[in-house]
Write an enzyme that holds these catalytic residues in place. Structure first.
Site, mmCIF file in Angstrom:
data_model
loop_
_atom_site.group_PDB
_atom_site.id
_atom_site.type_symbol
_atom_site.label_atom_id
_atom_site.label_comp_id
_atom_site.label_asym_id
_atom_site.label_seq_id
_atom_site.Cartn_x
_atom_site.Cartn_y
_atom_site.Cartn_z
ATOM 1 N N ARG A 102 46.330 38.970 25.714
ATOM 2 C CA ARG A 102 46.186 39.724 26.974
ATOM 3 C C ARG A 102 47.328 40.724 27.043
ATOM 4 O O ARG A 102 48.500 40.330 27.095
ATOM 5 C CB ARG A 102 46.210 38.786 28.187
ATOM 6 C CG ARG A 102 46.308 39.555 29.496
ATOM 7 C CD ARG A 102 45.987 38.729 30.719
ATOM 8 N NE ARG A 102 44.550 38.503 30.832
ATOM 9 C CZ ARG A 102 43.952 38.045 31.926
ATOM 10 N NH1 ARG A 102 44.675 37.739 33.002
ATOM 11 N NH2 ARG A 102 42.654 37.875 31.955
ATOM 12 N N HIS A 129 37.722 44.250 29.053
ATOM 13 C CA HIS A 129 37.825 42.798 29.248
ATOM 14 C C HIS A 129 36.525 42.204 28.685
ATOM 15 O O HIS A 129 35.655 41.737 29.435
ATOM 16 C CB HIS A 129 37.995 42.493 30.737
ATOM 17 C CG HIS A 129 38.476 41.100 31.032
ATOM 18 N ND1 HIS A 129 38.708 40.150 30.043
ATOM 19 C CD2 HIS A 129 38.783 40.485 32.211
ATOM 20 C CE1 HIS A 129 39.118 39.038 30.610
ATOM 21 N NE2 HIS A 129 39.175 39.202 31.916
ATOM 22 N N GLN A 132 35.130 38.684 29.584
ATOM 23 C CA GLN A 132 34.589 38.629 30.943
ATOM 24 C C GLN A 132 33.155 39.157 30.974
ATOM 25 O O GLN A 132 32.258 38.523 31.538
ATOM 26 C CB GLN A 132 35.481 39.468 31.878
ATOM 27 C CG GLN A 132 35.039 39.451 33.318
ATOM 28 C CD GLN A 132 35.172 38.064 33.940
ATOM 29 O OE1 GLN A 132 36.254 37.492 33.917
ATOM 30 N NE2 GLN A 132 34.101 37.518 34.489
ATOM 31 N N ASP A 224 35.321 44.299 41.688
ATOM 32 C CA ASP A 224 36.588 43.768 41.161
ATOM 33 C C ASP A 224 37.708 44.331 42.036
ATOM 34 O O ASP A 224 37.485 45.229 42.863
ATOM 35 C CB ASP A 224 36.743 44.187 39.681
ATOM 36 C CG ASP A 224 38.020 43.631 39.045
ATOM 37 O OD1 ASP A 224 38.579 42.646 39.578
ATOM 38 O OD2 ASP A 224 38.470 44.185 38.020
ATOM 39 N N CYS A 264 34.775 39.063 38.886
ATOM 40 C CA CYS A 264 35.463 38.387 37.769
ATOM 41 C C CYS A 264 36.543 37.435 38.273
ATOM 42 O O CYS A 264 36.939 36.533 37.547
ATOM 43 C CB CYS A 264 36.056 39.424 36.834
ATOM 44 S SG CYS A 264 37.285 40.473 37.647
ATOM 45 N N ARG A 292 33.099 31.518 31.527
ATOM 46 C CA ARG A 292 34.154 32.003 30.616
ATOM 47 C C ARG A 292 34.403 30.962 29.532
ATOM 48 O O ARG A 292 34.568 31.275 28.352
ATOM 49 C CB ARG A 292 35.460 32.266 31.397
ATOM 50 C CG ARG A 292 35.404 33.437 32.358
ATOM 51 C CD ARG A 292 35.357 34.772 31.632
ATOM 52 N NE ARG A 292 36.475 34.960 30.723
ATOM 53 C CZ ARG A 292 37.696 35.375 31.088
ATOM 54 N NH1 ARG A 292 37.938 35.696 32.343
ATOM 55 N NH2 ARG A 292 38.659 35.517 30.202
#
Ligand code: CP
Ligand code: NVA
Length: 309
Positions: A102, A129, A132, A224, A264, A292
């Site tokens: 990340r 991402h 996701q 988001d 998310c 996930r």
């Protein structure tokens, strides 16, 4: 050749197979059947930013697959004192079987992958991402049983989550309308790639400014945060710019009656979404978070070549 997942583009032709694999793995977990193809292997997890879901789902996923996981904050690594990404990557490849990263900067994820002899997974950066978006597709598929003839409306910031969702939707033929304030749209190169894929899949892509137009008759509503990690200095300006894009009861009423609401997470209740939508029966955000785990297990098994897809 080592397989990596840096962008949705890395798996654009494998998405349906990955979703099927994730569903199989999810079912095994549900019935308590042991599935541990990563026995004896080690996942390294590098974090430059905080995380709840990504850290837990990767760590739990690795353990369930028979592997162990090691958490590394960038500041605890020599990388935090200037060791280059390429040297770090070469060293890590000698110890680890697979790496999850990340990062703030997409280029650094590419650099880590370029110098790695083991698979590298992008666990969020400033551009994408992908884990996701794949979990999101899995959730949509479970709830709606198809991608065709569905409209996804994304309201808010054209950020990393939005970019990957745009690519993922285009890859599977899911229509997507993205409404953002001017100058906050998705990345231009990503839009081009999505348009290229849409020629084949016939996904309809709309990138607009009107949230009401985007959400009209939508089957899936997605939003988001307005302030992604790294954007904190712009918080005040962003909140006023994005307020018309809030997903609230009035806005959601424009969608199809059977819409599902997705996020998310983490959510900033009262900003991009109100409690009334987040906690409604239409909200699938916690199923989405659970997915996930299942999709990332499929991703690891696939990248490591432990299954043929
Ligand atoms: N959605 C997501 O990636 O959450 P975390 O930041 O908690 O990992
Ligand atoms: N767009 C958000 C996603 C968090 C999971 C961020 O980058 O902070």
């Amino acid at each position: 050749m080592v397989k990596h997942l840096i962008s949705i583009l890395d798996v654009e032709d494998k998405i349906r197979d990955l979703l099927d694999l994730a569903l199989e793995i999810k079912e095994k977990t549900r019935i308590g059947e042991r599935y541990a193809p990563m026995e004896g292997q080690t996942l390294g997890m590098i974090f430059e930013k905080p995380s709840t879901r990504t850290r837990l789902s990767f760590e739990v996923g690795a353990v369930q697959l028979g592997a162990q996981a090691i958490y590394m904050s960038r500041n605890d690594l020599q990388m935090g004192r200037g060791e280059t990404i390429s040297d770090t990557s070469r060293v890590m490849s000698r110890y680890l079987d697979i790496i999850m990263y990340r990062a703030f900067d997409h280029c650094n994820v590419i650099k880590l992958a370029e110098n790695s002899t083991v698979p590298v997974i992008n666990a969020l950066d400033d551009l994408e991402h992908p884990c996701q978006a794949l979990a999101d597709l899995l959730t949509i598929y479970e709830k709606k049983i198809r991608f065709e003839d569905l409209k996804l409306a994304y309201l808010g910031d054209g950020n990393n989550v939005c970019n990957s969702l745009l690519l993922a939707s285009a890859a599977v033929g899911l229509d997507i309308s993205i409404a953002t304030p001017p100058n906050h749209g998705p990345n231009e190169k990503i839009i081009k790639e999505a348009m290229r894929m849409a020629e084949r899949t016939h996904a309809e892509i709309n990138i607009i400014n009107s949230p009401r137009e985007a959400i009209m008759n939508a089957d899936i509503i997605y939003t988001d945060t307005w302030v992604s990690m790294g954007d904190e200095s712009e918080t005040c300006d962003r909140i006023s710019t994005f307020t018309p894009y809030q997903v609230n009861g009035d806005m959601a009423a424009l969608a199809d009656e059977e819409y599902i609401f997705m996020h998310c997470l983490p959510a900033h209740r009262g900003q991009e979404v109100t409690d009334s939508v987040m906690d409604s029966n239409n909200s699938v955000v916690f199923d989405q978070a659970e997915n996930r785990l299942h999709i990332q297990k499929a991703i690891m098994v696939y990248l490591l070549g432990l299954v043929d897809l």
